[in-house]
Design an enzyme around this catalytic site. Structure first.
Site, PDB file in Angstrom:
ATOM      1  N   TYR A  92       0.829  -1.218   0.000  1.00 14.78           N
ATOM      2  CA  TYR A  92       0.000   0.000   0.000  1.00 14.78           C
ATOM      3  C   TYR A  92       0.862   1.266   0.000  1.00 14.78           C
ATOM      4  O   TYR A  92       0.359   2.365  -0.222  1.00 14.78           O
ATOM      5  CB  TYR A  92      -0.952   0.050   1.210  1.00 14.78           C
TER       6      TYR A  92
ATOM      7  N   LEU B 289     -18.594  -4.209   1.566  1.00 11.83           N
ATOM      8  CA  LEU B 289     -19.734  -3.351   1.192  1.00 11.83           C
ATOM      9  C   LEU B 289     -19.984  -3.367  -0.316  1.00 11.83           C
ATOM     10  O   LEU B 289     -20.881  -2.665  -0.805  1.00 11.83           O
ATOM     11  CB  LEU B 289     -19.472  -1.912   1.669  1.00 11.83           C
TER      12      LEU B 289
ATOM     13  N   ILE C  65     -13.085  -5.484   7.458  1.00 12.64           N
ATOM     14  CA  ILE C  65     -12.049  -4.494   7.173  1.00 12.64           C
ATOM     15  C   ILE C  65     -12.633  -3.538   6.151  1.00 12.64           C
ATOM     16  O   ILE C  65     -12.880  -3.915   5.003  1.00 12.64           O
ATOM     17  CB  ILE C  65     -10.775  -5.167   6.627  1.00 12.64           C
TER      18      ILE C  65
HETATM   19  N1  LIG Z   1      -5.897  -8.432   1.348  1.00 16.67           N
HETATM   20  C1  LIG Z   1      -6.265  -7.883   0.210  1.00 16.67           C
HETATM   21  O1  LIG Z   1      -5.897  -8.354  -0.882  1.00 16.67           O
HETATM   22  C2  LIG Z   1      -7.146  -6.663   0.239  1.00 16.67           C
HETATM   23  C3  LIG Z   1      -7.823  -6.250  -0.926  1.00 16.67           C
HETATM   24  C4  LIG Z   1      -8.659  -5.125  -0.851  1.00 16.67           C
HETATM   25  C5  LIG Z   1      -8.792  -4.435   0.335  1.00 16.67           C
HETATM   26  N2  LIG Z   1      -8.118  -4.825   1.457  1.00 16.67           N
HETATM   27  C6  LIG Z   1      -8.218  -4.060   2.724  1.00 16.67           C
HETATM   28  O2  LIG Z   1      -9.580  -3.782   3.021  1.00 16.67           O
HETATM   29  C7  LIG Z   1      -9.783  -2.373   3.146  1.00 16.67           C
HETATM   30  C8  LIG Z   1     -11.201  -2.001   2.771  1.00 16.67           C
HETATM   31  O3  LIG Z   1     -11.506  -2.435   1.467  1.00 16.67           O
HETATM   32  P1  LIG Z   1     -12.753  -1.828   0.689  1.00 16.67           P
HETATM   33  O4  LIG Z   1     -12.514  -0.378   0.418  1.00 16.67           O
HETATM   34  O5  LIG Z   1     -12.982  -2.712  -0.476  1.00 16.67           O
HETATM   35  O6  LIG Z   1     -13.916  -1.985   1.794  1.00 16.67           O
HETATM   36  P2  LIG Z   1     -15.494  -1.764   1.738  1.00 16.67           P
HETATM   37  O7  LIG Z   1     -15.930  -1.799   3.148  1.00 16.67           O
HETATM   38  O8  LIG Z   1     -16.150  -2.688   0.773  1.00 16.67           O
HETATM   39  O9  LIG Z   1     -15.696  -0.309   1.123  1.00 16.67           O
HETATM   40  C9  LIG Z   1     -15.306   0.845   1.794  1.00 16.67           C
HETATM   41  C10 LIG Z   1     -15.500   1.991   0.802  1.00 16.67           C
HETATM   42  O10 LIG Z   1     -16.902   2.082   0.518  1.00 16.67           O
HETATM   43  C11 LIG Z   1     -17.317   3.430   0.570  1.00 16.67           C
HETATM   44  N3  LIG Z   1     -18.681   3.415   1.119  1.00 16.67           N
HETATM   45  C12 LIG Z   1     -19.085   2.941   2.316  1.00 16.67           C
HETATM   46  N4  LIG Z   1     -20.420   3.021   2.461  1.00 16.67           N
HETATM   47  C13 LIG Z   1     -20.875   3.567   1.315  1.00 16.67           C
HETATM   48  C14 LIG Z   1     -22.166   3.902   0.838  1.00 16.67           C
HETATM   49  N5  LIG Z   1     -23.259   3.708   1.578  1.00 16.67           N
HETATM   50  N6  LIG Z   1     -22.279   4.449  -0.399  1.00 16.67           N
HETATM   51  C15 LIG Z   1     -21.171   4.653  -1.149  1.00 16.67           C
HETATM   52  N7  LIG Z   1     -19.906   4.360  -0.767  1.00 16.67           N
HETATM   53  C16 LIG Z   1     -19.774   3.825   0.447  1.00 16.67           C
HETATM   54  C17 LIG Z   1     -16.318   4.164   1.450  1.00 16.67           C
HETATM   55  O11 LIG Z   1     -16.132   5.442   0.884  1.00 16.67           O
HETATM   56  P3  LIG Z   1     -16.402   6.831   1.650  1.00 16.67           P
HETATM   57  O12 LIG Z   1     -15.055   7.430   1.862  1.00 16.67           O
HETATM   58  O13 LIG Z   1     -17.244   7.587   0.675  1.00 16.67           O
HETATM   59  O14 LIG Z   1     -17.122   6.529   2.928  1.00 16.67           O
HETATM   60  C18 LIG Z   1     -15.032   3.316   1.320  1.00 16.67           C
HETATM   61  O15 LIG Z   1     -14.147   3.864   0.371  1.00 16.67           O
HETATM   62  C19 LIG Z   1      -8.682  -1.777   2.285  1.00 16.67           C
HETATM   63  O16 LIG Z   1      -8.428  -0.423   2.574  1.00 16.67           O
HETATM   64  C20 LIG Z   1      -7.536  -2.705   2.644  1.00 16.67           C
HETATM   65  O17 LIG Z   1      -6.991  -2.346   3.898  1.00 16.67           O
HETATM   66  C21 LIG Z   1      -7.325  -5.938   1.432  1.00 16.67           C
END
Ligand SMILES: NC(=O)c1ccc[n+]([C@@H]2O[C@H](COP(=O)([O-])OP(=O)(O)OC[C@H]3O[C@@H](n4cnc5c(N)ncnc54)[C@H](OP(=O)(O)O)[C@@H]3O)[C@@H](O)[C@H]2O)c1
Length: 293
Positions: free
Chosen positions: A51, A191, A239
Site C-alpha cells: 500500500y 460493502l 475491514i
Molecule cells: N488483502 C487484500 O488483498 C485486500 C484487498 C482489498 C482491500 N483490502 C483491505 O480492506 C480495506 C477495505 O476495502 P474496501 O474499500 O474494499 O472496503 P469496503 O468496506 O467494501 O468499502 C469501503 C468503501 O466504501 C465506501 N462506502 C461505504 N459506504 C458507502 C455507501 N453507503 N455508499 C457509497 N460508498 C460507500 C467508502 O467510501 P467513503 O469514503 O465515501 O465513505 C469506502 O471507500 C482496504 O483499505 C484494505 O486495507 C485488502
C-alpha cells in the site's frame, strides 16, 4: 461499550472492525485519515507493504498519543525483493510503523511467491521471534492453504478474503476447509454489493432487514450496516475504510445492533448466491495480473 473481538486459533483475539489503508488510500499519504479513524474509536488498522503508506499508520499512531496496547496493527508481505528475507521486509515495515511488533502479519497473496512452503516457514519465524503476534495469509484458496498446512509448524490463524454475499457461494469451499483448522476469515470489500454492484437482487433484502432493525431500535439502519451485521453473524471481522467521519460512526454503530436472526442470515446467503460478482482477483480469483489491492 467495549469493541467486539473474535477469538483466533493461536489464543489471541482480533477486534471485529478494522480501518484499511489500501483501496481508497492505496499509495497515498494517509496520516490524516488514519488519525480520524483512531479518534473515532477504530484502533484496528489494516496496512500492507504494497500500500506504500505504512509510515502514515506509524505517524498517526504516534500522534494519537495512545499506548501501543490500544492498537491492533496488521501488515502484509509484498513481493520479497531479490536478496532479502521475509524478516528483512518486516524489519523495514516496523521501522515505518514505528513499532516493535505487529499484531498480525499476513502473506498478502500467493501470486507473489513461487515457494509458499518456504515463505510460510519464514513467516513462522516472525512469530517465534515476537515480531508478529499472529500470522496468517490472504487471498488463499484451498490449494494454497493445503500447500502450507501440510508442512506447517504453526497453522495460519487468518485468511483475509474478499467476502460479501455475492462471493458467498464461490467462497464456500475455502470457508469449509478453514473450519477444520479454526482459521478465521477476515473480510475486505464487504460493502461491494451496495457500493460496486448496486441494483442487484440483494438490495431489496438488505433494505427490508434494515427497516425491520431500524423500527426495532427507533433509528434508521442502513443497508451497509446490514451487510456488516451479516459478517458479524458469521464471526468475520470487517475491514472497511472511509474518508468520512460520519461513515466511520455508522460502522462503529453496527457494534451496538442486535445479531441477525438465522433466518435473516440465510435469506442474505440465499439471495447472494444467485449471482456472482468479485471485485478483486476477478475471473481466476488470484491469478489476474491486473488485480489491485
Ligand atoms: N488483502 C487484500 O488483498 C485486500 C484487498 C482489498 C482491500 N483490502 C483491505 O480492506 C480495506 C477495505 O476495502 P474496501 O474499500 O474494499 O472496503 P469496503 O468496506 O467494501 O468499502 C469501503 C468503501 O466504501 C465506501 N462506502 C461505504 N459506504 C458507502 C455507501 N453507503 N455508499 C457509497 N460508498 C460507500 C467508502 O467510501 P467513503 O469514503 O465515501 O465513505 C469506502 O471507500 C482496504 O483499505 C484494505 O486495507 C485488502
Amino acid at each position: 461499550m467495549a469493541p467486539l473481538t473474535i477469538p483466533l486459533n493461536d489464543g489471541t483475539t482480533i477486534p471485529w472492525l478494522a480501518f484499511g489503508t489500501g483501496t481508497a488510500l492505496y499509495n497515498k499519504e494517509a496520516k490524516k485519515e488514519v488519525l480520524v479513524a483512531i479518534n473515532a474509536g477504530i484502533h484496528h488498522l489494516d496496512g500492507a507493504q504494497v500500500y506504500g503508506n505504512e509510515a502514515s499508520i506509524g505517524d498517526a499512531i504516534a500522534e494519537s498519543g495512545l499506548p501501543r496496547s490500544d492498537f491492533y496493527v496488521t501488515t502484509k508481505l509484498a513481493q520479497i525483493p531479490q536478496g532479502k528475507t521475509v524478516k528483512d521486509t518486516v524489519v523495514e515495515s516496523l521501522r515505518k510503523l514505528k513499532l516493535e511488533y505487529v499484531d498480525q502479519f499476513l502473506i498478502h497473496t500467493p501470486k507473489y511467491h513461487t515457494n509458499l512452503k518456504a515463505v510460510w516457514r519464514e513467516v513462522e519465524g516472525l512469530k517465534k521471534e515476537g515480531l508478529a503476534k499472529t500470522i496468517g495469509v490472504s487471498n488463499f484458496q484451498v490449494k494454497h492453504l493445503e500447500e502450507i498446512i501440510h508442512a506447517a509448524e504453526i497453522i495460519p490463524a487468518i485468511n483475509q478474503l474478499e467476502y460479501h454475499p455475492y462471493v458467498f457461494k464461490a467462497t464456500e469451499p475455502v470457508i469449509q476447509y478453514q473450519k477444520r483448522f479454526n482459521i478465521v476469515t477476515t473480510s475486505f470489500g464487504g460493502l461491494s454489493p451496495i457500493t460496486r454492484f448496486a441494483g442487484g437482487p440483494i438490495d431489496a433484502v438488505l433494505e427490508k432487514i434494515g427497516k425491520q432493525l431500524g423500527d426495532e431500535r427507533g433509528k434508521p439502519v442502513t443497508s451497509g450496516q446490514v451487510l456488516q451485521l451479516w459478517l458479524r453473524k458469521k464471526n468475520i471481522p470487517a475491514i472497511s475504510t472511509s474518508r468520512k467521519v460520519e461513515r466511520l460512526q455508522e460502522y462503529l454503530d453496527v457494534e451496538t445492533l442486535r445479531d441477525l436472526s438465522p433466518q435473516e442470515e440465510k435469506e442474505i446467503d440465499d439471495v447472494g448466491s444467485k449471482v456472482h460478482h468479485r471485485v478483486f482477483h476477478q475471473a481466476k480469483w488470484i491469478d489476474e495480473e491486473s488485480a489491485k489491492f
